[in-house]
Write a protein that holds these residues in place. Structure first.
Motif, short mmCIF file in Angstrom:
data_model
loop_
_atom_site.label_atom_id
_atom_site.label_comp_id
_atom_site.label_asym_id
_atom_site.label_seq_id
_atom_site.Cartn_x
_atom_site.Cartn_y
_atom_site.Cartn_z
N VAL A 32 -11.94 -10.27 14.69
CA VAL A 32 -11.65 -10.69 13.45
C VAL A 32 -11.91 -9.72 12.19
O VAL A 32 -11.29 -9.33 11.46
CB VAL A 32 -12.33 -11.95 12.86
CG1 VAL A 32 -12.22 -12.56 11.65
CG2 VAL A 32 -11.72 -13.19 13.96
N CYS A 37 -7.11 -9.60 14.76
CA CYS A 37 -6.81 -11.05 14.78
C CYS A 37 -7.31 -11.91 13.87
O CYS A 37 -8.68 -11.77 13.55
CB CYS A 37 -6.64 -11.84 15.97
SG CYS A 37 -8.16 -12.15 16.68
N SER A 38 -6.70 -12.79 12.99
CA SER A 38 -7.21 -13.79 12.26
C SER A 38 -7.45 -15.24 12.62
O SER A 38 -8.07 -16.07 12.02
CB SER A 38 -6.71 -13.73 10.82
OG SER A 38 -5.00 -14.15 11.07
N ASP A 39 -6.58 -15.16 13.77
CA ASP A 39 -6.70 -16.82 14.20
C ASP A 39 -6.49 -16.51 15.91
O ASP A 39 -5.69 -15.81 16.32
CB ASP A 39 -5.53 -17.39 13.78
CG ASP A 39 -5.38 -18.97 14.32
OD1 ASP A 39 -5.96 -19.13 15.42
OD2 ASP A 39 -4.86 -19.89 13.74
N ILE A 40 -7.61 -17.03 16.51
CA ILE A 40 -7.77 -16.77 17.86
C ILE A 40 -6.86 -17.45 18.87
O ILE A 40 -6.72 -17.42 19.93
CB ILE A 40 -9.34 -16.99 18.54
CG1 ILE A 40 -9.66 -18.37 18.29
CG2 ILE A 40 -10.38 -15.85 17.75
CD1 ILE A 40 -10.90 -18.68 18.94
N PHE A 41 -6.10 -18.31 18.39
CA PHE A 41 -5.12 -19.16 19.16
C PHE A 41 -3.77 -18.57 19.51
O PHE A 41 -3.03 -19.15 20.41
CB PHE A 41 -5.00 -20.59 18.45
CG PHE A 41 -6.15 -21.36 18.46
CD1 PHE A 41 -6.57 -22.29 19.50
CD2 PHE A 41 -7.02 -21.57 17.16
CE1 PHE A 41 -7.66 -22.79 19.48
CE2 PHE A 41 -8.10 -22.10 17.28
CZ PHE A 41 -8.51 -23.02 18.31
N PHE A 42 -3.22 -17.71 18.58
CA PHE A 42 -2.09 -17.18 19.11
C PHE A 42 -1.84 -15.99 19.63
O PHE A 42 -0.76 -15.60 20.16
CB PHE A 42 -1.30 -16.86 17.46
CG PHE A 42 -1.26 -18.19 16.65
CD1 PHE A 42 -0.41 -18.99 17.21
CD2 PHE A 42 -2.14 -18.43 15.80
CE1 PHE A 42 -0.04 -20.46 16.63
CE2 PHE A 42 -1.92 -19.70 14.97
CZ PHE A 42 -1.02 -20.57 15.46
#
Length: 64
Positions: A32, A37-42
């Motif tokens: 981050v 990445c700003s969102d770990i789900f994608f």
């Protein structure tokens, strides 16, 4: 399985004193803060595998 194999190898060889949660917390914080990445789900698995190798290189100056 490649992603898990890479994480396992890195954990055991490069950070054997860290518990899994510590390694993941440190690694995700780096992802981050470095703008990866700003969102770990994608991110796809191949990105996670690339980033964990980059994380080791960043911390240890090693080439995998």
């Amino acid at each position: 399985d490649s992603l898990y194999d890479t994480f396992h190898k890195i954990h055991k060889e490069k950070f054997p004193d860290l518990r899994f949660g510590q390694l993941m917390s440190n690694f995700l914080g780096w992802c981050v803060s470095s703008g990866r990445c700003s969102d770990i789900f994608f991110p796809e698995d191949n990105k996670w595998e690339q980033w964990i190798v980059e994380y080791v290189e960043y911390l240890k100056g090693d080439k995998m």
